[in-house]
Motif scaffolding. Structure first.
Motif: not given
Lengths: 682, 316
Positions: A127, A130, A135, A356, A360, A391-393
């Motif tokens: 990630g 992130y 982010w 997140p 996946r 959901q992408s945090q």
């Protein structure tokens, strides 16, 4: 004359006023840097100057004629800009910060903007978008002051009376009169806080190990930050062996420590205390459910110590799990639920954070959804609204991140903030009971205050209820969850004990008999420190044992030595002999034996076990050692007076020598009686 | 701050004390004297301590009263120890005289009077100053509670005057004991009490220092006269020896001066002593006095007793 024989002689008392209610800033080191403050070996002295507004600083930095100065700073002005100005100046010999009451309105956080960056799960491999808070900036008010390196001592003045004494001395002697230069004698302050460790952990541990190996009288220079994690299971397990690989465990986690700019000042109300108190209340609520021993999955309540310093506790537990030194393995973990900062809910919304990247994965995603669903179901009827963040945090800084580093596990982190922290005093000295809006009415006695249920307690009890119900469902429970309720009175007592005064009647009744030094009257602090088993860890252990354990009818000998009586069940439990509450009529206590599943496990960074002091994988925080930390104020005389005194003294010396020589040479004249003179002795 | 102050202010006695330090007998006696003074102080402070502990700490007036009582007791005890030492010394000298070949003691009572006073003074000075010097080493100076800034300086001067006074009192006291002039001893005790009492006027330093210095000069003059001096000698010495030869009239010891109106003949039987110089009825008026003896390089009696460079006066 008669009192105070203990402190100094009367001349010393004429000269110095010691400052007793202070907290120093000490030096901490990690693999690459040193942070904190340092003073000279024999303390730093400077003329006091009170800075109450920004313009006063000019006197210190450029105008004042008697450098170096010792600045007395109002808490409101303790900002990064001002500190960087002072850091660059050579006219400062130290700083004393007067704690600001009430807390600064704009917020204050000496922590980093991105706490524990680089030690969580997000990195360039996992990630990357992130990592490094690209982010979301979790702590936007963080000015990073606690992670700067200062070459002068900085002390916190905790008592407003002492601050007033210093200001009075300043006004009497140091105030410039109508623009003219203040005259000697001037009021000065001396701060002693000499730190032994330098550079970084690698250097100081190397020096310490050399000392321990080769010296007869080893002088170690630093110590690793370490303590113990507290954990307990809903269904008892044998802590000395491993559990069945098929068994599944749900881990509930909170941190129990905090930090601030100053040493051992860490009230941590919102950042730690509210979370673990909620956790304790949920554990109590769950244990009251009649059929928990028949649940398919076990629940482990874990309290991590040292999370503030790059996840000391959780990284150690993951390491132990990987190395098979812990009864539970990573494969046993079914899911993970963490309680982050939960006390400042905005319009009763509690946010659910997930990772997140792991979602996946097709096997993880449905499990996470189950988790979230259980939570949302449990919040029906309670004054808590659970909402998922986008959901992408990424995850906020949490112990769950360390578990994700090792294995993808479905888990959530509950918090009162969606993006950045609601806590405006994250890891600062202002994160106190006032910060989580604990208000008591006036005029209550300590006992009444202990039992009074604040609104904060009610709010946290609701969160605990939701968590307990969700956990029951996740563990496979099928009964009605509406009976599961956390007790707000118990929550309020715990908040009082961990935030206001540990020496209260309830805490006194649940601890062991010979631990009198554990409870104090001053404000409780939750810093990990370098000594083992700080007060916080022990108190969490006893409270957990009291709330989740059962009272058994053992005698004191049986309780203290359970291995003497043969019983296979005994290995699963831990027995504690607590002193019990005081009878209202008599002064003696009625002790009893508590059977619980509360264990302690070491929370020291694996970097020190592996001797990898420069590790970037594990926490490497150490605290420097020191000999003498104190502060005092006094008057200093002008150089002119000193020189005059010296010259007078030398003049008298020379005069006396000359006089003696003269008398000696003329003795026969001086001491001869008239008429007989005579030098003849005999 | 005041480190060098105290050191230098009290080093005024380094001059005379160097002389004293060179003479081993005097040195030994002086150290014994210092010890005597310490013991007297210990006893008197013990009395004060017990009194303080037994009383109410809150009562300011009572504490002050106890302090005054303590000071009084201490002064009397010091003087008592001085007398005790005198007695001891007399016994010692008798013994030494009995032991010596020619019936003279190696050291005279006058020298011992001087050494006695000096020993007392040095010990009292050290005791007063060490405490202060230790705290003067720090960065701070007295004053934060409102005391005077001149604390160290005035303490140093007070100590200096006390050392001087102790020296002169020693001479006076021993002379009084020797010649049975009790009023001299009473005067010593009285002035000691006055000077100690004056310190209660601190921090009105003018009130304590100025009278103490005046008293010191008066005592100095008195001791000087008793040691054989007079204003004429003083003037003569100031004019310089280049002009006028001192009135050196060599007389044989046998032609001892008659008593000049002095009375008191309570000498014990030293019939074996040929030379009455040491134990003359007016010992302080005679040639045998510490400065003279040591300065002229002649030791009392044969000089066989002393070893070392007694002859050389230190500053020549």
């Amino acid at each position: 004359f008669s009192s105070g024989f203990c402190w100094g002689n009367s001349v010393e008392r004429k000269i110095y006023i010691p400052l007793n209610k202070t907290a120093p800033c000490v030096r901490l080191l990690n693999a690459t840097h040193q942070i904190g403050c340092q003073s000279s070996m024999n303390g730093d002295t400077g003329v006091i100057h009170v800075v109450e507004k920004a313009q006063d600083l000019k006197w210190v930095l450029t105008d004042g004629p008697h450098p170096p100065y010792m600045v007395l700073l109002e808490g409101e002005l303790f900002t990064r800009e001002l500190m960087l100005q002072l850091k660059g100046s050579s006219r400062i010999s130290g700083l004393a910060v007067a704690i600001s009451k009430p807390s600064p309105a704009q917020g204050f956080s000496p922590g980093l903007k991105c706490p524990n960056d680089g030690f969580g799960v997000y990195s360039n491999d996992y990630g990357p978008q992130y990592a490094h808070c690209n982010w979301t900036v979790w702590n936007p008010l963080g000015n990073g002051l606690a992670y700067e390196d200062f070459s002068f001592p900085i002390f916190l003045l905790e008592d407003a009376n002492e601050t007033q004494v210093i200001k009075q001395c300043y006004q009497d002697h140091n105030l410039p009169q109508n623009g003219s230069v203040p005259e000697y004698p001037l009021c000065a302050m001396q701060l002693f806080a000499h730190m032994h460790a330098v550079t970084n952990t690698v250097t100081c541990m190397r020096r310490s190990s050399l000392q321990t190996a080769f010296s007869l009288n080893p002088e170690e220079v630093c110590d690793a930050l370490s303590d113990y994690n507290v954990w307990s299971t809903l269904k008892p397990i044998n802590a000395s062996s491993k559990i069945n690989p098929v068994d599944e465990v749900i881990i509930v986690a909170t941190r129990i420590d905090s930090h601030s700019f100053f040493w051992n000042v860490a009230p941590g109300a919102e950042s730690a205390v509210a979370s673990f108190v909620t956790h304790l209340a949920a554990a109590e609520a769950l244990h009251k459910v009649p059929d928990v021993q028949m649940l398919p999955r076990n629940i482990m309540f874990t309290f991590f110590q040292g999370e503030t310093f790059d996840y000391i506790g959780s990284s150690r537990m993951v390491y132990d799990m990987k190395m098979d030194k812990f009864p539970i393995r990573l494969d046993n973990i079914h899911s993970f639920l963490e309680l982050s900062q939960v006390a400042l809910r905005n319009s009763s919304v509690l946010w659910v954070h997930t990772d997140p990247v792991s979602r996946r994965n097709e096997s993880i995603q449905p499990q996470v959804e189950t988790l979230v669903e259980a939570l949302i179901n449990s919040s029906v009827g309670a004054n808590v609204t659970l909402q998922e963040v986008g959901q992408s945090q990424p995850l906020p800084p949490s112990s769950f991140q360390r578990f994700l580093r090792a294995k993808s596990i479905p888990g959530v982190v509950l918090a009162d903030h969606r993006t950045s922290f609601q806590n405006r005093y994250y890891q600062s000295m202002y994160d106190t009971a006032e910060n989580i809006l604990m208000k008591y009415p006036e005029g209550l006695s300590p006992e009444e205050t202990l039992d009074y249920v604040t609104d904060t307690a009610k709010s946290l009890a609701e969160v605990a209820t939701v968590v307990a119900r969700a956990l029951y469902q996740l563990a496979g429970g099928t009964g009605n969850t509406s009976a599961i309720q956390a007790d707000p009175r118990m929550v309020s007592r715990m908040l009082y004990g961990f935030l206001i005064k540990t020496n209260n009647s309830w805490f006194q009744s649940i601890i062991k008999q010979d631990l009198k030094g554990l409870l104090g009257d001053e404000l409780p602090q939750h810093y990990i420190a370098v000594t083992s088993l700080v007060n916080t860890t022990q108190l969490v252990q006893y409270v957990l044992a009291n709330l989740t354990g059962t009272v058994v009818n053992f005698t004191k000998e049986e309780c203290l030595n359970p291995e003497k009586t043969p019983n296979p069940e005994k290995e699963m439990y831990v027995y504690t002999w607590v002193q019990g509450s005081r009878d209202p009529n008599s002064t003696s206590r009625v002790p009893f034996c508590v059977q619980s599943t509360v264990h302690l496990t070491k929370a020291a960074s694996p970097a020190f076990e592996l001797k990898q002091w420069g590790s970037t994988e594990y926490s490497t925080w150490t605290e420097s050692r020191w000999k003498d930390i104190r502060a005092r104020i006094f008057l200093i005389a002008s150089k002119e007076l000193e020189i005059i005194t010296l010259v007078v003294g030398i003049a008298i010396l020379i005069l006396s020598l000359l006089a003696t020589y003269f008398i000696n040479a003329k003795a026969h004249v001086l001491f001869s009686s008239p008429g007989d003179g005579g030098t003849v002795a005999y | 701050v005041g480190l060098v102050v105290g050191f230098s202010a009290t080093s005024h006695v380094s001059g005379p004390s160097l002389l004293w330090a060179l003479d081993p007998v005097a040195r030994g006696r002086g150290v014994a004297l210092a010890f005597f003074w310490l013991v007297s102080l210990l006893l008197s402070s013990l009395v004060w301590f017990i009194a303080v502990k037994a009383s109410d700490p809150g009562d300011e007036l009572l504490q002050k009263g106890l302090l005054i009582f303590g000071v009084l007791f201490s002064v009397l005890l010091q003087e008592a120890f001085r007398f005790l030492y005198y007695k001891l010394l007399r016994k010692a000298i008798e013994g030494l005289v009995a032991l010596s070949e020619d019936g003279c003691s190696p050291i005279s009572i006058q020298q011992m009077a001087y050494v006695a006073g000096l020993g007392f003074g040095l010990m009292s000075g050290a005791f007063s100053m060490i405490n202060l010097l230790a705290d003067a080493l720090g960065p701070g100076t007295v004053g934060i509670h409102g005391d005077s800034q001149l604390y160290f300086l005035t303490s140093a001067f007070m100590t200096m005057v006390m050392i001087f006074l102790h020296t002169f009192w020693g001479i006076l006291f021993f002379h009084g004991c020797e010649t049975q002039r009790w009023w001299e001893m009473v005067a010593v005790i009285f002035t000691h009490l006055i000077v100690s009492g004056l310190t209660f006027w601190n921090p009105l330093y003018l009130g304590s220092l100025v009278p103490s210095y005046l008293l010191m000069f008066a005592t100095a003059a008195w001791a000087y006269i008793l040691s054989g001096g007079c204003t004429r000698n003083l003037l003569q010495s100031l004019q310089g020896e280049y002009l006028v030869q001192p009135h050196v009239q060599r007389r044989s010891p046998a032609e001892a001066l008659p008593l000049r109106g002095r009375k008191g003949n309570a000498r014990r039987g030293y019939s074996s002593v040929k030379d009455v110089a040491s134990f003359d009825l007016s010992p302080f008026s005679r040639d045998v006095n510490p400065f003279l003896a040591l300065a002229s390089g002649e030791t009392p009696q044969s000089g066989a007793i002393h070893q070392g460079d007694q002859g050389a006066a230190p500053f020549l």
